[in-house]
Design an enzyme around this catalytic site. Sequence first.
Site, mmCIF file in Angstrom:
data_model
loop_
_atom_site.group_PDB
_atom_site.id
_atom_site.type_symbol
_atom_site.label_atom_id
_atom_site.label_comp_id
_atom_site.label_asym_id
_atom_site.label_seq_id
_atom_site.Cartn_x
_atom_site.Cartn_y
_atom_site.Cartn_z
ATOM 1 N N ASN A 115 5.040 5.203 -2.104
ATOM 2 C CA ASN A 115 6.241 5.317 -2.956
ATOM 3 C C ASN A 115 5.984 5.646 -4.419
ATOM 4 O O ASN A 115 6.823 6.249 -5.067
ATOM 5 C CB ASN A 115 7.121 4.069 -2.816
ATOM 6 C CG ASN A 115 6.443 2.810 -3.272
ATOM 7 O OD1 ASN A 115 5.213 2.717 -3.268
ATOM 8 N ND2 ASN A 115 7.220 1.828 -3.670
ATOM 9 N N GLY A 139 0.936 -2.289 -0.599
ATOM 10 C CA GLY A 139 1.629 -1.819 0.599
ATOM 11 C C GLY A 139 2.416 -2.950 1.220
ATOM 12 O O GLY A 139 2.791 -3.916 0.545
ATOM 13 N N GLU A 148 -0.788 -6.399 -3.470
ATOM 14 C CA GLU A 148 0.524 -6.131 -4.080
ATOM 15 C C GLU A 148 1.449 -5.737 -2.940
ATOM 16 O O GLU A 148 1.394 -4.613 -2.444
ATOM 17 C CB GLU A 148 0.419 -4.991 -5.102
ATOM 18 C CG GLU A 148 -0.457 -5.303 -6.301
ATOM 19 C CD GLU A 148 0.235 -6.190 -7.326
ATOM 20 O OE1 GLU A 148 1.464 -6.399 -7.219
ATOM 21 O OE2 GLU A 148 -0.459 -6.686 -8.219
ATOM 22 N N LEU A 149 2.301 -6.685 -2.508
ATOM 23 C CA LEU A 149 3.043 -6.471 -1.254
ATOM 24 C C LEU A 149 4.549 -6.332 -1.504
ATOM 25 O O LEU A 149 4.982 -6.126 -2.629
ATOM 26 C CB LEU A 149 2.712 -7.614 -0.286
ATOM 27 C CG LEU A 149 1.194 -7.884 -0.107
ATOM 28 C CD1 LEU A 149 0.950 -9.071 0.807
ATOM 29 C CD2 LEU A 149 0.457 -6.663 0.397
ATOM 30 N N CYS A 193 9.167 -1.530 -4.630
ATOM 31 C CA CYS A 193 8.891 -2.900 -4.168
ATOM 32 C C CYS A 193 9.753 -3.926 -4.902
ATOM 33 O O CYS A 193 9.945 -5.031 -4.405
ATOM 34 C CB CYS A 193 7.409 -3.220 -4.329
ATOM 35 S SG CYS A 193 6.791 -2.775 -5.952
#
Length: 472
Positions: free
Chosen positions: A149, A225, A245-246, A279
């Site tokens: 993204n 992701g 980093e979710l 996110c």
Amino acid sequence: MKFFLAGEWQDRSRTIAVANPYSGNVVETVPVASSDDVEAALASAVEGAKVMAALQGYDRYRILRRCGELMTERTEDLAATLSAEEGKTLAESRGEVSRSVQTMELASEEAKRLGGEFLPLDGGAGTEGKLGFTMRVPCGVIAAITPFNFPLNLVCHKLGPALAAGNSVILKPASDTPLVALKLIEILLEAGLPPLAISCITGSGSTIGQAICADRRVRKISFTGSQEVGEQICKVAGLKRVTMELGSNSPLVVLPDADMDLVKRATLMCGFANAGQVCISAQRLIVHEDIHEDLIESLTPGVEAISAGDQLAEGTQMGPMVRTSDAERVHQWIHEAVDQGARLVCGGDREGAVVQPTILDNATADMRVVRDEIFGPAVAVLRAPTVDRAIHMANDTNYGLSAGVFTKDVDAAMKFAKQVHSGNVHINWGPMWRTDLMPYGGLKDSGIGREGPKYAIDEMTEMKTVVIHTQS
Ligand code: NDP
């Protein structure tokens, strides 16, 4: 395009087609890496780590600074590539390039600041004549795995600090959006990066990504992701440092004294930028029941006015989702919520990969549009009778990446800031706000560790303690 492996641009007979998500036309192809390629990337990264560790901080600073300059010169090419493969509008892509330049500039500065600490050893008993200090050294080989993204800026958030700290990197970009990452590698090499310091290989994450993460020569994994993939990586990683980093389903809470014009602006921005594929998109709009009707009424015309379609066409404000299959999923979740009792205020239609900007009212905690990460252009509205209830609802999730509250009441704002389970908290703006220097990361299932070059560099270096045993 070729990929960059062990100091050379290389081709393979098997390729992945990278398509424009709006038209479906193939933009380019990239090679599929094999297990031999993974081995070659690991072996060359071990050598590259030695080359990088031997460079002075000042040299690493100059390479990254030059990289930022070249990126600025090539803004239009990078932005066009980004829009073609990811589906964001050209205006959004130019914004991402400009942020990526800042990220590289910030990282370049950090290359000059890798310090340590003088240790007051004389505070311990029997420490006469001892002098101690700490120093930070590179981890060695870093694996960087990135999502579709923000295919340039999120790559910069990994490569910038990793290289500034003197590591070598193996980058595995998302299969949907590898082109702009490969262009960044060209720029880094032109800026003077030693070729063995970086490999960027393309292919399926579940095969090559997993193999890279499992290998013991990798000392640190930096992943951005989905939560599912993050957990899979943690399972195979073993004893390595990891930054995760979710995802999230971020809340935006609106209290009765909120500035409604600001709320409207923030919701349009935070709910629908990049077709909701951010996110920290505002997914759950939790509104005090006293102002709920008014807010929906004033918000709807703005959402209906967003022109969605071809990301490369003049005047388009929201492009397609990255894959038609994702658009189908979002469309299905919206209509499943309607079947469960939500009211479709606007949007809800889909054509190809384009989902019309959607507002769902009367949403409830058990609906997938509320409970899971939708990652699409839909905002679910819930009602709350009190601040405490709104905070409780905001926390009713496994995620905790970003949260926003609108109120003029300092006490209510601070209560929210203290009690909301979220790595980032915004007062009088929605959850989607970030400048690249700040520490950024999630709580709970939204992740481990922080990005932002100053903070990422801590996680991409090891601390050594040195003690000098003098006789004086
Ligand atoms: P995915 O998790 O599907 O993929 C991310 C990357 O991981 C891709 O490069 C993918 O490769 C790779 N990958 C897939 N499986 C594995 C595996 N088993 N081992 C190693 N690597 C693997 O995410 P998306 O690209 O769909 O991105 C969307 C997600 O990213 C959302 O959940 C979003 O919230 C999150 N995100 C979080 C951010 C944050 O800062 N917290 C910022 C931006 C996005 P391939 O493409 O080949 O499958």
